[in-house]
Design an enzyme around this catalytic site. Structure first.
Site, short mmCIF file in Angstrom:
data_model
loop_
_atom_site.label_atom_id
_atom_site.label_comp_id
_atom_site.label_asym_id
_atom_site.label_seq_id
_atom_site.Cartn_x
_atom_site.Cartn_y
_atom_site.Cartn_z
N GLU A 193 0.80 -1.23 0.00
CA GLU A 193 0.00 0.00 0.00
C GLU A 193 0.84 1.29 0.00
OE1 GLU A 193 -3.02 -0.35 3.06
OE2 GLU A 193 -3.83 -2.18 2.16
N GLU A 226 -5.27 -8.55 -0.50
CA GLU A 226 -6.01 -8.38 0.76
C GLU A 226 -7.46 -8.07 0.41
OE1 GLU A 226 -4.64 -5.40 3.50
OE2 GLU A 226 -2.54 -6.02 3.30
#
Lengths: 506, 506, 506, 506
Positions: free
Chosen positions: C164, C283
């Site tokens: 991220e 995820e």
């Protein structure tokens, strides 16, 4: 070089031997008990040896996450307690049939008065910023434990206040007055909760320890405190010499150590109020660093064999530091044989010293002989059990030829069982070295090391003559030998002829 | 008495060595596989050795309860099949990672033409009263197995028709013609079900076996049958002498046995149609009685070590009779060391012979040496693996000092690992004797025996000189030694100094 | 409120359903894999569901102790690597039958260019102070893994660069240019080591993710890089509202999420060079915070049931974040039901969502029906398997009455098996609440919760009529129902009469 | 049909309820204890229920191989004893935490006076050919057990002489005089060995049992024997009707059975010498045949629930016949649900009746209510535990709506836990039927059946009103419901709001 020694045993000698080998064992910091490898090593240790208590640092350290602060709606700092990990750990000890020997410390960072820390894992070693908050923490923790495990159970867990406050690394400035304050406050808090709790200190180690014990008792007398026991540590090597990841230390004279223990005893007994007060050695080992290769050797096993025969002489208990090698004080070890404190190396490989403990655990009976190289007990079944060792501080190539003349009551056959741990029979360090000192063990190497790290078993038939059995034992340098002599009554099955099976000529 | 032998190994020698040690192992009758102790012994054997197939008697015997008769409403006798126990057993084999080597027999009492039985457990050894009913039974059983375990799986299970029909105890009157009928009928029935099934016979043992094999093949040729393999047994002791519960037998000359195996090979190869047909030795051991104390000795282990080096020479496989000591042919044994066939004694105690099998299982590489006392293989990693043994038929006090000169390709260090099983290091029979030959082992004795019944492991560093490593092995009488030589590349961790740890003077 | 829906199934419909539910699962940071409770939860998950890969943060974080600096004799800083804990963890994954999906990050403190950290466990999220040292670390780690687990094995482990980076908390300033540098450098380093490695990025989540993906591909095109796959995350709740230890979040519209995934697909496919490039959702979950009570509910399970039917539509895989509740990003949880990401709560208690995954894992066959409330597959044996759910974003008291008309080929009996997880049958959160929301579960409570947290199983006999079986299912709100329809051929044993046993009147 | 019943509980009522459900359980013949499946079932039963004693037939039967004859050198017949299997079995019981309730019988074939046998496994049921040899056998066996397990341990094992001598199948001609001789001889032999042994009889069943008990006591009085307890059996079905492999039996009136037990009590108490002598029901069940499908039903579970509430009224203990389905009296069963006696079916699948026992085992506290449909106990923690059932002899579609008004001492919240076993929630027989009544369970089917065969758990919050909690229970026909009412003190974690999580409108 062979040295012969003969011992004529008096079966009615009542030799003082307080064998409390299984009372307590040390562990790396509490939080490590969450780990799987830790629990596997502990399981192995408990199945083979079976200690009763376990003691380690870090109950209140931040990785345990017990002491938590937060701000309420008005912005005021409030405290709350989190017992999630504590429960995991205490449940695991219970399952392993262990009770904690609680050591209160170190300081949660948020509760600390300073920033001094110790170890790779940064245990805060400063006094509480608020003694009231400290007392709340202690009480909340004990109350929680009592709710979860039962009041009658938890009051049986001995409690020690802090660790080695006489060393400035473990207690800021080794501030004695501050420690006494901590002790007194904590002691009173706990006794107020339930006076059955047994609380002691000062957990000193090495430096000025005699002075500390004396002053501690002076303080207690002055303040009218009755600690339930005194605690101290006991290490038996000289200062280590550092080299790369390791420290090399030489064994010190065993007798000097025993004398030092006697001094503690004498100091305590010199106080009328505290005469005979229990002493618990809450840590002992040869070297006091967790990267001392000595710990992995047969030499360590033999040296410890003598220690275990003597440590109960003036002390109630003595807790080996530590059961296993999951331990992070100097960081994460690079190899399985890195000189850790453990009885067991990572990969669940028992070290020679493991067997010394196992052998003492298996002793039973009345002690009839205790010398610098051996201890012998008479058993109920009319036999004997004992341990012999060959401990030297420097390799000299000495083999001990011991001969025990053991009186027996009837003319019959005996079987002698021996279990031998020495540099030939059970020496995982050598095998690991021969394999090239691999940092990462393959599963096959691990199995090989485990299979090798077992005592060599042997049996012999001995015949009593003139109401006496003569037991000859050769003990190699750094060797430890466990033996059992049992009367044997042979009842061969119909038609079974062992001599014929074995083609022995009669 | 020490005997020196030196072997100069040629690393490019291509020595014939068909090591199929793990193909199959024998078992007490099928029904015993329901037992817990049986399964525990099997689990131990599979974990350490790991056989692929298992073969035993009694698939159709009454305790398996497969063949059932009842009367219908009109009073007619009907047949039904009960596969409850069969499923229990086959499920357990599957879980143990084993496939059956099916032996079809003995006769269900209700299906039998006579009352002759064999063994304590009374296996009926007479031909079927109806061949049609027999075929139904065989088909129903195989169909059930195919439904449960999958057709493609079950057709991989070899099938042998009956056991030792050349002995009148196992097949009424040793009636050859009747056996051929049984074989032919059964063979055709099975091939009709699925021609992929592999079916063989005649499972002969000892008496007139050559004659039987020749006649069997004559019969097959006449009837245009193509059996998938020939089976026979192989035992290597003289007639036992009975004494109480036991039989004492002397080992026969190994070479005579190998010659006999060669004869079987030659007979088969003399038939054009059957030349090269696989021979499976579906049973072998030293003695053929389950109460021969020889089986429990180190002597057995050493003798078998030679057998295992040779049995693959002219045979596809050879199945040791048996893996464990749950076995009831002569009744229930009175003691744990009663001379049973097993690799493992009751109480899950490995016998010396167990380790001979384990050692052969651990071999890998190209065979470069095979003599009467040793076998050596070159491994992929540039090292060697091998086994040496000291097999004598009568105790003579001979120690073998073997020296292997092993060519290597580079000048480096090697580690030699040895695992030694001999009368000193791994001799549970002696320990049991020294304990008084107890019929009932206490849990402690059982553990002691198990701990003792393991090879002694040792390691040594060897240095190559002139592209050669010289490996010296002393093998005690009745001893078996497994060894591995591996190149070793030492990478010591920063600061680690083994010589210093061990206080070796440099 | 009951809502009726009828589905007429076309057995030849070829409905797109890429069920890759078991490809990968998320985990708390690597270092937590050392913990016993973690491993027990993982064992449970693997036994029941069986994922193939596992992905988590923190491979290079300080608790893993891989990157170590020291000073040599001359005082120069040197680097060494410690793989002790990495081996523990990778060994454990192997034992659990898992391969890692490696995420490279975060930064070792000593290698970091700054001090910014994320989470309770303080993962450093700044670029390396030296890209050369970073590359050395990556290579050393991969080389070590290849030595230990085999080259051919390790090159099968997918590698993702960082996590991220589009969020400033995870990558300093969300500096896109710096991330691209990190990606390019790392990508080239790994491909140089072995070009078979599959390497991807940019692992974006939420904020400006479309922009990032487009720019990432522009960069790759410019630099002539061929990433092996694109990674992104997928969460489906609105912003949570914080209250004490918890965050309350509302489910967002599922379709909006699927549209967003489609956009990623479209962007990638708009690049000629990268058209069809695999997307891995590394995820996903409903809420993205580890203290969102929603995760523990049946509502979560039903919502996820729809997600799992769709997530394979444009993506290669989708990895649930996370398998268990040993997870420390927001600190140590105070209670077992604290809204953690896990499929399993601490104490090894499966949550309702666990069963949604189990149900998808148990599906097999050809998809013939996929709607917003159900998916149905035709099996080889002539039956059907499917899952139905009743997912609503806000409780409304809706019960679904689904009716599936399932064509079958013959007129026989069928058995319908259903496994139902809804708020009545399998709702550990409610039971825990009813017990008083205990923070510390007694062993008895833990067992009760485990026993309760299982689907309700039921069976029904159905008869085909007009070549069709009609299957009626009631699915309660937030419920998930797994079903199997199998043809059944009853063969009662001789004399067995079920109707009579049950006293059913005929 | 719903039937409402309301019970107002008096918390101070002292209702007689002698709950000795775990004292003893029955087993198939001793020799079957060698089997693995037997031990797995027993392990499961012991883990969940935990009985203290175990009793079965066949201690001296030939498969145990204890009594052995042989000829010595002179051709004289001699006796020897083989305890190999006995040790295996007794060791296994010890490991399972069980003590035997020894039943002396049946007769070894070589020691028997006749050839009459009983059962598929042919237990010889004739008197000994020599009472002296019988006594030697008994003594040798007990002495062996005392040596192995300790004298103080073994004298605690109750001993019963023979089984059901009042039935001619079990004792030749049901010869009463001969039985009294056997009893007297054996009783004296054992008491001479150690008078602490507790010895009883006459183990009668059904036919003329009252006459036998009276005559037995008359005989004892006459001969001045003081048996330590009286044993009898208790079955509660009418004569079964045979059909194929099965027997169908109807339940008899429960009260008639209790009356019959009272009669035994009265007869004994009518003897001054034996007044109050313990009665042990050493076998009970509904039907007395091992192929009665009733045993597998929920009806059996409900009927037994009432039995267990009453059987302690006039008896010291009552031993369910049997714990598992490894049992061969009528041969090997063809299917897993064949109506065996077991609490557990083959494949380790608990039957409904298993849970009735589990529920009684979990009761604790003071009994305050006992009626034909329920029993309630007050617990120490201020709550209640109880069991309710709905037992009918013929299906009639009756649902019981029970309402218990339970006084409590404070106004707080309670949690009600219920565990329900009825034809919907826990009915493996139905599931097995729906699957087609497979004789061979696949592993998947076995797991499905096991998963299904568990009580349905539910919880409810109840609030005390006017110092009373009203507990409403619906019990379906043939259902059994266990319940616990506990006070609950809710302590929600900071910020946790269950109502909000669940989206309940407040």
């Amino acid at each position: 070089m062979k040295e012969n020694r003969t011992y004529q045993i008096n079966p009615n000698a009542k030799v003082h031997f307080h064998n409390n080998v299984d009372f307590c064992v040390g562990t790396g910091r509490m939080g490590l008990a969450l780990q799987q490898e830790y629990q596997e090593q502990l399981k192995f240790v408990q199945e083979e040896i079976g200690f009763k208590h376990i003691r380690g640092h870090g109950l209140f350290s931040d990785d345990m996450a017990i002491y938590r602060e937060y701000k309420d709606a008005k912005g005021n700092v409030k405290v709350e307690y989190n017992f999630t990990y504590l429960d995991f750990i205490m449940d695991s000890y219970k399952k392993q049939n262990l009770r904690p020997f609680l050591e209160l410390g170190f300081m949660p960072a948020k509760l600390a008065s300073g920033e001094q820390t110790i170890f790779y894992w940064k245990g805060n070693t400063t006094p509480p910023k608020s003694y009231e908050a400290w007392c709340d923490l202690v009480t909340a923790t004990l109350v929680h434990l009592m709710e979860r495990y039962g009041v009658d159970e938890v009051v049986q867990w001995p409690i020690e206040v802090w660790n080695e406050p006489n060393l400035p690394g473990f207690w800021k400035d080794a501030d004695m007055e501050e420690y006494f304050k901590l002790f007194q406050t904590t002691f009173k808090e706990i006794k107020a909760l339930d006076k059955r709790f047994r609380v002691g200190g000062p957990a000193v180690c090495g430096v000025r320890d005699e002075f500390w014990i004396r002053e501690f008792l002076n303080f207690c007398r002055r303040e009218n405190l009755k600690p339930d026991f005194i605690t101290r540590h006991h290490y038996t090597t000289e200062l280590p010499e550092k080299q790369g990841h390791y420290g090399y230390a030489e064994l010190s004279d065993a007798q000097a150590g025993f004398d030092n223990l006697q001094t503690s005893r004498d100091i305590i007994d010199s106080f009328e109020e505290y005469k005979g007060l229990e002493i618990h050695i809450t840590e002992f080992n040869t070297s006091y660093i967790p990267n001392c290769p000595l710990h992995d050797t047969n030499q360590n096993a033999a040296y410890l064999a003598q220690q275990l025969s003597m440590l109960g002489d003036v002390n109630e208990s003595y807790s080996y530091w530590t059961f296993g090698d999951i331990f992070e004080e100097q960081g994460v070890p690079f190899t399985p044989f890195h000189g850790g404190f453990g009885l067991v190396a990572n990969g669940c490989i028992p070290k020679p010293t493991f067997w010394t403990f196992k052998f003492y655990k298996d002793l039973s009976g009345e002690c009839v002989h205790k010398e610098e190289d051996s201890v012998v007990l008479r058993t109920k079944s009319g036999g004997y059990k004992g341990i012999a060792w060959n401990a030297v501080r420097e390799r000299m190539g000495r083999e001990l030829a011991l001969s025990f003349e053991l009186p027996v009551t009837n003319e019959q056959e005996y079987v002698l069982l021996t279990k031998t741990v020495d540099e030939e029979t059970c020496n995982p360090l050598k095998l690991w070295h021969d394999l090239g000192e691999p940092a990462s063990l393959s599963e096959e190497q691990r199995k090989l090391l485990r299979d090798y790290s077992r005592p060599m078993i042997a049996s012999r038939r001995l015949r009593a003559e003139a109401n006496k059995v003569t037991l000859d034992l050769n003990v190699k340098e750094h060797g430890v030998v466990y033996f059992e002599l049992q009367p044997v009554c042979q009842k061969s099955d119909r038609g079974y002829d062992y001599e014929r099976v074995m083609q022995f000529k009669s």
